[in-house]
Design an enzyme around this catalytic site. Sequence first.
Site, PDB file in Angstrom:
ATOM      1  N   GLU A   1       0.236  57.520  25.674  1.00  0.00           N
ATOM      2  CA  GLU A   1       1.411  57.330  24.812  1.00  0.00           C
ATOM      3  C   GLU A   1       1.232  56.061  23.995  1.00  0.00           C
ATOM      4  OE1 GLU A   1       3.357  59.857  23.902  1.00  0.00           O
ATOM      5  OE2 GLU A   1       4.051  60.092  25.967  1.00  0.00           O
ATOM      6  N   HIS A   2       1.602  56.143  22.736  1.00  0.00           N
ATOM      7  CA  HIS A   2       1.434  55.027  21.787  1.00  0.00           C
ATOM      8  C   HIS A   2      -0.038  54.628  21.666  1.00  0.00           C
ATOM      9  CE1 HIS A   2       5.615  54.093  20.666  1.00  0.00           C
ATOM     10  NE2 HIS A   2       5.891  54.624  21.848  1.00  0.00           N
ATOM     11  N   THR A   3      -0.907  55.560  21.945  1.00  0.00           N
ATOM     12  CA  THR A   3      -2.343  55.309  21.768  1.00  0.00           C
ATOM     13  C   THR A   3      -2.853  55.992  20.505  1.00  0.00           C
ATOM     14  OG1 THR A   3      -2.652  57.179  23.264  1.00  0.00           O
ATOM     15  CG2 THR A   3      -2.995  54.990  24.197  1.00  0.00           C
ATOM     16  N   ASP A   4      -2.121  57.012  20.006  1.00  0.00           N
ATOM     17  CA  ASP A   4      -2.704  57.784  18.886  1.00  0.00           C
ATOM     18  C   ASP A   4      -2.903  56.932  17.638  1.00  0.00           C
ATOM     19  OD1 ASP A   4       0.053  57.804  18.279  1.00  0.00           O
ATOM     20  OD2 ASP A   4       0.110  59.921  17.704  1.00  0.00           O
TER      21      ASP A   4
ATOM     22  N   SER B   1      10.374  67.535  17.362  1.00  0.00           N
ATOM     23  CA  SER B   1      11.094  68.500  16.529  1.00  0.00           C
ATOM     24  C   SER B   1      10.809  68.246  15.047  1.00  0.00           C
ATOM     25  CB  SER B   1      12.594  68.444  16.816  1.00  0.00           C
ATOM     26  OG  SER B   1      13.051  67.121  16.763  1.00  0.00           O
ATOM     27  N   SER B   2      10.673  66.979  14.663  1.00  0.00           N
ATOM     28  CA  SER B   2      10.421  66.701  13.244  1.00  0.00           C
ATOM     29  C   SER B   2       9.044  67.220  12.825  1.00  0.00           C
ATOM     30  CB  SER B   2      10.542  65.208  12.950  1.00  0.00           C
ATOM     31  OG  SER B   2       9.749  64.469  13.847  1.00  0.00           O
TER      32      SER B   2
ATOM     33  N   GLU C   1       5.420  63.142   7.402  1.00  0.00           N
ATOM     34  CA  GLU C   1       6.259  62.532   8.415  1.00  0.00           C
ATOM     35  C   GLU C   1       6.341  61.020   8.245  1.00  0.00           C
ATOM     36  OE1 GLU C   1       5.934  64.884  11.737  1.00  0.00           O
ATOM     37  OE2 GLU C   1       7.196  63.545  12.919  1.00  0.00           O
TER      38      GLU C   1
ATOM     39  N   ASP D   1       1.142  64.635  17.453  1.00  0.00           N
ATOM     40  CA  ASP D   1       2.120  65.723  17.448  1.00  0.00           C
ATOM     41  C   ASP D   1       1.644  66.868  16.551  1.00  0.00           C
ATOM     42  OD1 ASP D   1       3.385  63.769  18.818  1.00  0.00           O
ATOM     43  OD2 ASP D   1       4.946  63.398  17.342  1.00  0.00           O
TER      44      ASP D   1
ATOM     45  N   TYR E   1       9.893  51.633  16.947  1.00  0.00           N
ATOM     46  CA  TYR E   1       8.579  52.279  16.920  1.00  0.00           C
ATOM     47  C   TYR E   1       7.639  51.602  15.913  1.00  0.00           C
ATOM     48  CZ  TYR E   1       5.062  55.973  16.548  1.00  0.00           C
ATOM     49  OH  TYR E   1       3.885  56.673  16.539  1.00  0.00           O
TER      50      TYR E   1
END
Length: 384
Positions: free
Chosen positions: A31-34, A121-122, A154, A165, A215
Site C-alpha cells: 500500500e502506498h508503494t505504487d 470506484s473512481s 484520475e 488500481d 494522500y
Amino acid sequence: MLHQISEYFKQKHGEIDAVIFAPGRANIIGEHTDYNDGFVLPFPINLGLWFVAQKNQVQHLKIEAFNIQETIDYPLKTDQNIKSSWFVYFYQVLQRIQLPTSFGATIVFGGNLPIGAGVSSSSAITCGFIALLNRLYELQLASERMLEIAVLSERGGGVQGGIMDQFTIFYGLKNKAIFLHCGDKTYEYIDINLGGLKFYLIHTNIKHELALSDYNNRRADCELALNHLQSHGIEITSLSHLSINQLSWIQEILPQALYEKTSYVIEENQRAVEATKALKSGDFNHLGRLLYQSHKGLSEKYQVSCPQLDWLVNMANQNDFFLGARMMGGGFGGCTINLVKGLMTDTMSEDIKQKYFEQFNIKPEIYLIESSDGLLESEKKIHL
Ligand code: GLA
C-alpha cells in the site's frame, strides 16, 4: 446486477450496442508503494460497475448514473465541465480522448461497488468509460494507451495516485492476484488458492475523499525524501530502489518524519515480496502476520489510518478467526481487508457490527469478496 441495468436500459432506450464491466479492486498488500515504483499484490473483485450504451444521433453524451438516478447531458461539441461528484471522471477522460462528433451515445452505468470505500470506484468509472468509448467509437486504443489515459484522467481529478488500481481493473484475471512491479510494469499472476479461507472487506463507513485528504501530501513527502537522498549523492530515482539493510544510514541523512515514511515504503515492498511467496506456498499464517505488520506501518509510520480502521484491525487481531487484517487503499477511512478462516456466521458479523456501532455510532458494512476477471478479460466473455 447487469441484468437489472440492461433490462432498465432496454425498456427506456431500446437496443444495446455495448456493455463493459469494470470491477473494483482489493489489494492484499503493498500500500502506498505504487507511486514509489514499488510492489503491489492486488486483484479485481466481484463487485463492480456495468456500463450499458447505445449510439445516438444527437451528438450528445447522455450519461445516467443508475444507482442515484441522475442524468447528465453533455453536448460533444462543447468543453463544458459540469459540477457533479461523478461526472468529473467522465469529463477528465473526455479531455484526453478526441471523439468524432458524428454521433453521440446514451449510457447507463451502475453497480454494486461501494463508493469512497477504498475499492477504486473512481478508477472503475474512468477505466470503464474509456473502454466503452473505445468500443462504441472503434477508436482502436491499445490497452497500454487506455491504462495511460485512465491514470492521467484520475490525476486530473485531483488525486496524484499510482497505477495499481487501473492496472488491476484492466488486466486482472479471476482467481489470480497480480504481483506487479509498478516501476517497470512487469508482473506475474499468482494463483489465489485459499483452501477454505476467505477475504472479507469491512467498510468503516467513513467515506474518504482522497483528493481532500492527505494522500497527495504523502506522495509529496516521498518526493521530498527522494530529493534529500539524491542531494546527498545517492543515485536512486525512487524510494523503492532502497533496501532494508540501508535503513540505518538513511536514518542519519533524513529528518525523522521523512525517515518514517521512507522506511515504511522499503519495509512494505519487502512485505509484498514475502506475502507473494506466502500466497504461492500456502503459508497463510505468515501472510496474515504480514497484513498486521503492514497495518502497523500504515498507521504508525505512514500515518494514513484513522481510529475506526485501527479499531477494526485491533478487533481482528484479538479474534482467532482472523489470520490477518489491515487497512486497504488510500486510507483515512474506507475498508479493512481481512483474511479469515472461513465463512463468517451471521452471529459473528452482527457482533462485529454491534461493537463497532457502540464505539463509533456508525454502522459498518461487511462484504465477502471473491476475485473476478478484469475489464479486458470480461469484455471477451460478455455477449449482448
Ligand atoms: C489509492 C490510489 C492507488 C494507491 C493506493 C494506496 O487507491 O489510487 O494508486 O496509491 O491508494 O496504495
